[in-house]
Design a protein around this motif. Structure first.
Motif, short mmCIF file in Angstrom:
data_model
loop_
_atom_site.label_atom_id
_atom_site.label_comp_id
_atom_site.label_asym_id
_atom_site.label_seq_id
_atom_site.Cartn_x
_atom_site.Cartn_y
_atom_site.Cartn_z
N UNK A 148 0.85 -1.19 0.00
CA UNK A 148 0.00 0.00 0.00
C UNK A 148 0.88 1.23 0.00
N UNK A 149 0.58 2.18 -0.88
CA UNK A 149 1.28 3.46 -0.93
C UNK A 149 0.26 4.56 -0.64
N UNK A 150 0.56 5.41 0.35
CA UNK A 150 -0.32 6.51 0.72
C UNK A 150 0.05 7.73 -0.11
N UNK A 151 -0.86 8.17 -0.96
CA UNK A 151 -0.63 9.32 -1.84
C UNK A 151 -1.18 10.58 -1.18
N UNK A 152 -0.36 11.63 -1.11
CA UNK A 152 -0.81 12.87 -0.46
C UNK A 152 -0.82 14.03 -1.46
N UNK A 153 -1.95 14.76 -1.43
CA UNK A 153 -2.16 15.97 -2.23
C UNK A 153 -2.30 17.12 -1.22
N UNK A 154 -1.26 17.91 -0.98
CA UNK A 154 -1.27 18.77 0.20
C UNK A 154 -2.00 20.08 0.08
N UNK A 155 -2.48 20.47 -1.12
CA UNK A 155 -3.08 21.79 -1.23
C UNK A 155 -2.07 22.86 -0.86
N UNK A 156 -2.42 23.77 0.06
CA UNK A 156 -1.48 24.81 0.48
C UNK A 156 -0.61 24.41 1.66
N UNK A 157 -0.77 23.19 2.16
CA UNK A 157 0.15 22.69 3.18
C UNK A 157 1.43 22.23 2.49
#
Length: 307
Positions: A148-157
């Motif tokens: 499992x790979x956790x994909x992150x889309x941080x926006x303005x973070x």
């Protein structure tokens, strides 16, 4: 309509639908999601998948992933089915990618932090998938022999701070991390209105944190995926560091005709810094490349995903 404009239109539609789904599925705020994560952090670590028992991840096999998020097909194929059904589908998709006398390794790439078009309570233009849903995917991956790979889309973070929110899940030996610079906003940028970017420096900060995390907890090597389909999505890529306890992948995400995909790949690929990844789109690729053609791509592809 150019591929870039089409991507932005599709992204904007996807963000609206995902935001609506999040309001229904999550009982509200980002703070609640983080509280669930803190609760989950107290649970025991899951056993190591047989896929990791050999040590180094890149042993000649191909990693084959389904990409998406919880409960919706809008952002990828992984959301079209429950975890147990998705495991069977990715196993079937991986079968033609057998290489070096080894079976392909199935992977779930699950978007767990999703960029939003609206600021939200904390103003960071993202929300987290509930921990209980992520745990279901962790269990399905472990029991099916997938990673499992956790994909992150941080926006303005920023990527390091968002990655730390998922430390409870990254304790699992079978769980890796993916960064998606398309959704890394700066200044007044809003997800879905512009294509984001990051820097080699920010990638290094994130990979150093994850490397230290792996070493401190005596975990096996983890997948560490960085998505890219334009050169300007990663500024200063030359300074990206190699981390021995991370299997680092540059994942090239261009869609279109085979000629367009090959051109994007040649323009972006940095095999001197990463192992290479390549994405196949069921709907946007015309036609979608076969497993045999993907395995003939040079620089060599070691990780392929379906969206």
């Amino acid at each position: 309509m150019t591929p870039q404009i089409r991507r932005q239109v599709l992204a904007a539609v996807a963000l609206v639908l995902v935001a609506v789904l999040a309001l229904v599925q999550s009982a509200g705020s980002v703070d609640e999601h983080r509280a669930r994560a803190r609760t989950a952090d107290a649970s025991p670590v899951d056993p190591v998948s047989p896929a990791l028992e050999r040590g180094r991840l890149f042993d000649g096999r191909m990693f084959v992933a389904y990409y998406g998020t919880v409960g919706t097909p809008v952002l990828g194929t992984l959301g079209e089915a429950a975890p147990w059904k998705a495991a069977a589908r990715v196993e079937k998709a991986a079968a033609p990618f057998r290489r070096a006398g080894l079976p392909a390794q199935p992977v779930f790439e699950l978007i767990v932090t999703i960029a939003d078009r609206y600021a939200g309570a904390d103003g960071d233009y993202n929300h987290d998938v509930p921990a209980v849903a992520v745990r279901r995917w962790m269990a399905a991956a472990r029991q099916s022999g997938a990673l499992l790979v956790l994909d992150v889309q941080p926006g303005r973070a920023d990527f390091p701070s968002v990655a730390r929110r998922w430390a409870w899940a990254l304790k699992d030996p079978n769980v890796g991390l993916a960064l998606d610079p398309e959704w890394r906003m700066h200044g007044s940028q809003v997800p879905g209105h512009t294509i984001g970017s990051t820097t080699g420096w920010e990638i290094n900060l994130t990979s150093r944190w994850l490397q230290d995390f792996v070493v401190a907890r005596h975990l096996p090597q983890k997948l560490f995926v960085v998505h890219q389909f334009r050169r300007d999505m990663i500024r200063g890529i030359d300074i990206v560091r190699d981390r021995p306890d991370l299997a680092e992948i540059q994942h090239v995400d261009g869609f279109g005709t085979p000629r367009q995909k090959y051109a994007t790949y040649r323009a972006v690929a940095r095999p001197d810094l990463f192992r290479m990844g390549f994405k196949l789109f069921y709907d946007e690729d015309t036609p979608m490349l076969s497993a045999q053609r993907v395995m003939r791509i040079r620089p060599r592809v070691d990780f392929v995903s379906f969206q």
